[in-house]
Enzyme design. Structure first.
Site, mmCIF file in Angstrom:
data_model
loop_
_atom_site.group_PDB
_atom_site.id
_atom_site.type_symbol
_atom_site.label_atom_id
_atom_site.label_comp_id
_atom_site.label_asym_id
_atom_site.label_seq_id
_atom_site.Cartn_x
_atom_site.Cartn_y
_atom_site.Cartn_z
ATOM 1 N N GLU A 135 0.845 -1.184 0.000
ATOM 2 C CA GLU A 135 0.000 0.000 0.000
ATOM 3 C C GLU A 135 0.882 1.235 0.000
ATOM 4 O OE1 GLU A 135 -3.030 -0.075 2.978
ATOM 5 O OE2 GLU A 135 -3.723 -2.073 2.448
ATOM 6 N N HIS A 146 -8.507 10.037 4.075
ATOM 7 C CA HIS A 146 -8.209 8.991 3.105
ATOM 8 C C HIS A 146 -8.421 9.561 1.707
ATOM 9 C CE1 HIS A 146 -7.987 5.214 1.003
ATOM 10 N NE2 HIS A 146 -7.631 4.622 2.132
ATOM 11 N N ARG A 160 -0.320 8.712 2.250
ATOM 12 C CA ARG A 160 -1.694 9.196 2.110
ATOM 13 C C ARG A 160 -1.809 10.716 2.106
ATOM 14 N NH1 ARG A 160 -5.007 4.847 5.881
ATOM 15 N NH2 ARG A 160 -4.894 3.151 4.374
ATOM 16 N N HIS A 219 -10.674 10.189 7.887
ATOM 17 C CA HIS A 219 -10.449 8.754 8.011
ATOM 18 C C HIS A 219 -9.862 8.337 9.358
ATOM 19 C CE1 HIS A 219 -9.802 4.686 6.700
ATOM 20 N NE2 HIS A 219 -8.483 4.778 6.774
ATOM 21 N N ARG A 273 -0.276 8.726 9.463
ATOM 22 C CA ARG A 273 -0.198 7.276 9.624
ATOM 23 C C ARG A 273 0.181 6.588 8.316
ATOM 24 N NH1 ARG A 273 -4.117 2.878 8.976
ATOM 25 N NH2 ARG A 273 -5.538 4.429 8.124
#
Length: 881
Positions: free
Chosen positions: A132, A252, A301, A362, A397
């Site tokens: 990811e 997100h 992100r 998110h 994160r």
């Protein structure tokens, strides 16, 4: 008209019932249930109580699609996972907390598997690992394609139901109460049901653990479920606990866009979709991420969310597109069945159409400040999972680290509570948080338009039935539940991905007006939740207004740059009778330039550990009096420029480390002319430094000691790598390193083109002859490892051909062939026939390296790379005036 302050206690009826517990866990996600199960296993006689706002299977965990990040591939390392996490955290991660996460994470995942969680595997039964955003390795385990959270929740709920752990469902936690010494003694809660436990009650407990999840519902559009109203953070604030870095809310980047008026929980399009090859594009089909970041669509992100927002601005669009049409229907159905189904429900066929996406709230990287054992600033109160700020996530994160954090720190909290109870102290001491010991922070009250005025006195005591009064003199009040939508709307308009002083001031003013209501507000679930939302929204806006920079998931349009000089630190908030008070705490990081930190992190090195090593070296070099020769001979104000020059041919490693030494002594102007891993020739200038002459010469020896040693390792490794070039074999190191220098020396091996074996004894099980003797045989040794560490990779060392077949039969994944001749190695390769990886070790020389590599072994292990590589001759030449 007076405007009430943020309440320090929720108005509620007196508790009508009381229960006792040794440990009460508030929340039923991965953090709460793992902790409850772990503690029950450590202390089978203890009463563990789980209270959850909805049913046991509800909450944020079950919505997690992507998976859990952990080092489960032998080719991956904890150092690489740490590096990726620190890069994503943009200078605010607590390196020690991240180290705990990445080293203890694999074992925690294996224990989750042993507890019944079923992750996706390939045809051979091996875990399928994907990638990811922000990860440079495939290290994400997943279940049901894109239903990881649901599978984890299923396994944990089943384990809870089969245990003696008591559960109270439909229970909204209200407030913490403390004993006379100020230690957490339990909670009040409201059970939304009928029967014996209905209405407001109290739980008395020796330890209270908050695992209440996030606060996504503070925004109008979020991926969070309806229960995520910030209850744990708000409770902790009312209890006087420190809350840290709440301005870092992650949006997100790829949430299914359902229209500009869509509110509430929005469908998530997992980052794993991009990990499998989907790309972002605008309405014209232009792939805009390839020009934004080296990882393009797999950037962290915050980078992707900002890029989407910028592109939306540039094009005037209200969404972008995620294109995965090339997957085909079969891949969509098998790898991402949940997302595929959701898209079809909303009239989008991802097989034939790009998916409309836009960022939405998110994950909260900040939360209740907690140390490495989950202890908050209130004794006896713990925090775990998204509600906590352990320092793991920093300013942003890294994808799929959240479930891992819940696992790892839940186990640590359980162990800490158990240790305290076994010690019989009856009291858990206040945490020594990583922030303590830092430079003193600057405390200041938050402006009245955010914090409000001092409250009026209100009713005073919590009186659980059948128990002594639990005195609580904090003022109580509630916010009108009709204000909930207004709070969410204001936050989404002015405090979401795009923020500025103007927008945040407008939100602060709006939140202030929300506190006033013309009618009495009755205690009920809706008013309690709205009060919690107003509390966390007020803290978030206050912190976002104060942090005048852009970092990670906090993006200020009026301060678009990262500012390490002023803002590489944390914002700690507490709530008192006077309102919110904020402290700025400088980050406990290293005193070196930001680009040096970034380079160390990118190299898989922990800046704090490098800094500590430099401190030791400088103390050895300078003693009490310092560099007496330079002090005596060089005027204090003299400035000089010096060149770091190679005196021999070789491969360079450690330039950022040398740069950190100069920076530690005040020489911050450096210019590198080569990169680590490059071959240089005698006379090449590697780096130029400019600063006070005294400081340059004082730093010289320590900087060169490290640079020559690491470059020597890289140079020797490079010679071995060239010796086996084209054979398919890799040169790798061993644990024969100098104490304290292992991470640096193994980095130097990578810079020279080699690969690393185990960093420590915990990375994999390596069974040697002494283990076989001690355990009574090879089979017994294998069984012992499997029983103690299920799923841990097992390697075995053999020194005879006839030992190979038995260890293969036991399931060895890697066999170390010790002191085998070239002919014996060739025979071993034929015998194993790809059933395990093979390493040749012992008796190797540069002259024989190619013959060994051509036998077909996978690795040549060369201990000499780190324990006896000659230093590369490098000098520092001071330029003349």
């Amino acid at each position: 008209m007076s405007i009430p302050a943020i309440p320090q206690r929720l108005t509620a009826p007196a508790p009508g019932w009381t229960v006792e517990a040794d440990v009460v866990v508030v929340g039923s996600g991965i953090a709460g249930l793992t902790l409850a199960l772990r503690y029950a296993g450590l202390d089978p006689g203890a009463k563990v109580l789980v209270v959850t706002k909805d049913v046991l299977s509800s909450g944020s965990t079950r919505w997690a699609q992507g998976g859990i990040a952990a080092v489960l591939d032998p080719r991956d390392t904890p150092a690489e996972h740490l590096s990726d996490t620190l890069i994503a955290g943009v200078g605010l991660c607590d390196e020690e907390a991240v180290r705990v996460l990445v080293t203890e994470g694999p074992g925690a995942v294996r224990r989750l598997i042993s507890a019944g969680a079923r992750f996706d595997t390939d045809a051979a039964g091996e875990l399928q690992l994907t990638r990811e955003g922000g990860h440079r390795r495939n290290r994400i385990v997943h279940a049901g394609g894109d239903a990881t959270g649901a599978e984890v929740q299923r396994a944990l709920v089943q384990a809870i139901q089969e245990s003696e752990i008591e559960v109270i469902e439909h229970a909204l936690v209200l407030d913490l109460f403390k004993d006379a010494a100020g230690r957490a003694a339990g909670v009040t809660l409201h059970v939304m049901g009928e029967g014996e436990r209905d209405g407001v009650g109290a739980v008395r407990a020796g330890a209270v653990v908050l695992a209440t999840g996030g606060m996504g519902q503070v925004y109008a559009a979020t991926t969070n479920p309806l229960v995520s109203t910030g209850d744990g953070v708000a409770l902790a604030l009312r209890a006087g606990a420190v809350v840290r870095d709440v301005e870092f809310v992650q949006f997100h980047p790829t949430v299914l866009w359902l229209g500009e008026d869509s509110t509430g929980q929005q469908p998530l399009i997992s980052e794993a979709v991009r990990g499998e090859g989907a790309v972002l594009a605008d309405a014209e089909g232009i792939r805009f991420m390839k020009d934004v970041h080296e990882l393009a669509d797999l950037a962290p992100r915050d980078v992707v969310a900002k890029a989407i927002m910028r592109r939306m601005r540039e094009t005037g669009a209200d969404h972008m597109y995620l294109d995965a049409r090339h997957f085909g229907e079969e891949k969509w159905r098998t790898r991402f069945p949940t997302i595929y189904s959701v898209c079809l429900e909303h009239g989008i066929d991802p097989v034939t159409q790009p998916i409309p996406v836009a960022p939405a709230a998110h994950y909260a990287s900040g939360g209740v400040r907690a140390d490495l054992h989950g202890r908050t600033s209130v004794p006896g109160l713990y925090a775990c999972g998204e509600v906590a700020c352990t320092g793991v996530h920093g300013a942003n994160r890294l994808a799929s680290n959240s479930l891992l954090e819940g696992l790892v720190f839940a186990e640590r909290i359980a162990a800490d509570i158990h240790a305290e109870r076994r010690a019989g102290s009856g009291r858990i001491t206040e945490a020594v948080h990583p922030a303590q010991g830092e430079a003193a922070g600057v405390a200041h009250p938050v402006p009245d338009e955010v914090a409000g005025v001092a409250p009026d006195e209100a009713e005073s005591a919590v009186r659980p039935a059948g128990g002594e009064p639990l005195t609580d003199d904090r003022p109580a009040s509630l916010i009108d539940p009709r204000a909930r939508a207004r709070i969410q709307g204001h936050m989404s308009r002015g405090a979401s991905v795009l923020r500025s002083q103007e927008s945040l001031s407008a939100v602060a003013k709006a939140l202030l007006s929300v506190r006033w209501t013309p009618v009495a507000v009755e205690p009920c679930t809706e008013s309690w939740e709205t009060t919690n939302l107003l509390t966390v929204a007020s803290v978030l806006v206050a912190a976002a207004r104060s942090r005048q920079e852009t970092r990670g998931s906090h993006w200020r349009e009026d301060f678009p740059d990262r500012d390490d000089a002023q803002w590489q630190g944390h914002l700690d908030v507490t709530l008192t009778g006077e309102g919110l008070t904020m402290n700025y705490r400088p980050h406990a990081n290293v005193a070196m330039p930001a680009h040096t930190i970034d380079d160390l992190v990118a190299a898989g090195l922990e800046p704090a550990e490098v800094s500590a090593l430099i401190d030791i070296a400088l103390r050895e070099d300078l003693g009490e009096a310092g560099d007496v020769t330079s002090i005596a001979t060089i005027p204090a104000g003299q400035i000089a420029t010096a060149d770091v020059v190679a005196r021999a041919d070789g491969v360079i490693a450690g330039l950022a480390v040398a740069e950190a030494v100069f920076a530690r002594l005040g020489v911050s102007r450096t210019e590198r002319h080569v990169k680590d891993g490059e071959r240089v020739s005698r006379g090449d200038v590697l780096m130029t430094v400019t600063g006070a002459t005294r400081d340059v010469l004082t730093a010289e020896r320590t900087a060169l000691n490290l640079l020559t040693h690491l470059s020597g390792i890289a140079s020797l490794t490079g010679r071995w790598v060239r010796a086996v070039e084209g054979t398919g074999a890799h040169i790798r190191d061993s644990r024969k390193t100098l104490p304290g220098l292992r991470a640096l020396e193994k980095y130097a091996v990578r810079a020279g083109g080699g690969v690393n074996h185990r960093m420590s004894l915990s990375d994999a099980a390596l069974i040697k002859d002494n283990h076989v003797v001690a355990s009574g045989g090879v089979a017994e040794a294998f069984r012992a490892v499997r029983n103690s560490y299920p799923g841990l990779p097992i390697e075995v060392e053999v020194d005879r051909i006839d030992q190979i077949e038995p260890v293969l039969a036991e399931g060895a994944e890697e066999i170390l062939l010790d002191n085998f001749t070239v002919d014996q190695l060739a025979e071993a390769v034929r015998l194993v026939d790809g059933r395990a990886r093979l390493e040749s070790s012992g008796g190797l020389t540069l002259e024989s390296a190619r013959d060994v590599a051509e036998t077909g072994v996978d690795y040549l292990a060369v201990g000499a790379l780190t324990h006896s590589a000659p230093a590369l001759d490098i000098a520092l030449d001071l330029r003349g005036n």
